[in-house]
Design a protein around this motif. Structure first.
Motif: not given
Length: 79
Positions: A41-46, A59, A48-49, A38
């Motif tokens: 995935q959140l870290r890679r989403r806009f 990561e 949040s990225n 989780e």
């Protein structure tokens, strides 16, 4: 005879406790890896990225036991 029966009952109880401990470890390892997934995935989403990049959020790796930890321990109940 009674002493032998108690020893057998204690051994069965020990086996149950070990199995329960292994199950709890497995469940918690799975939960940890789900949370890591989780987070990653959140870290890679806009957007949040963008925040992750600014604050250098890295990561996280999944939990994996070392090779020796995966081996079944040898137990000798002989006298």
């Amino acid at each position: 005879m009674i002493l032998n029966l108690k020893a057998n009952q204690n051994f069965l109880k020990l086996q149950d406790e070990l199995a329960g401990t292994e199950n709890r470890l497995s469940v918690e390892r799975k939960r940890y890896n789900e949370k890591v997934q989780e987070y990653n995935q959140l870290r890679r989403r806009f957007p949040s990225n963008m925040v992750a990049g600014i604050f250098s959020f890295k990561e996280r790796p999944y939990f994996e036991a070392a090779a020796p930890a995966k081996e079944v321990p040898k137990v000798d109940f002989g006298k």
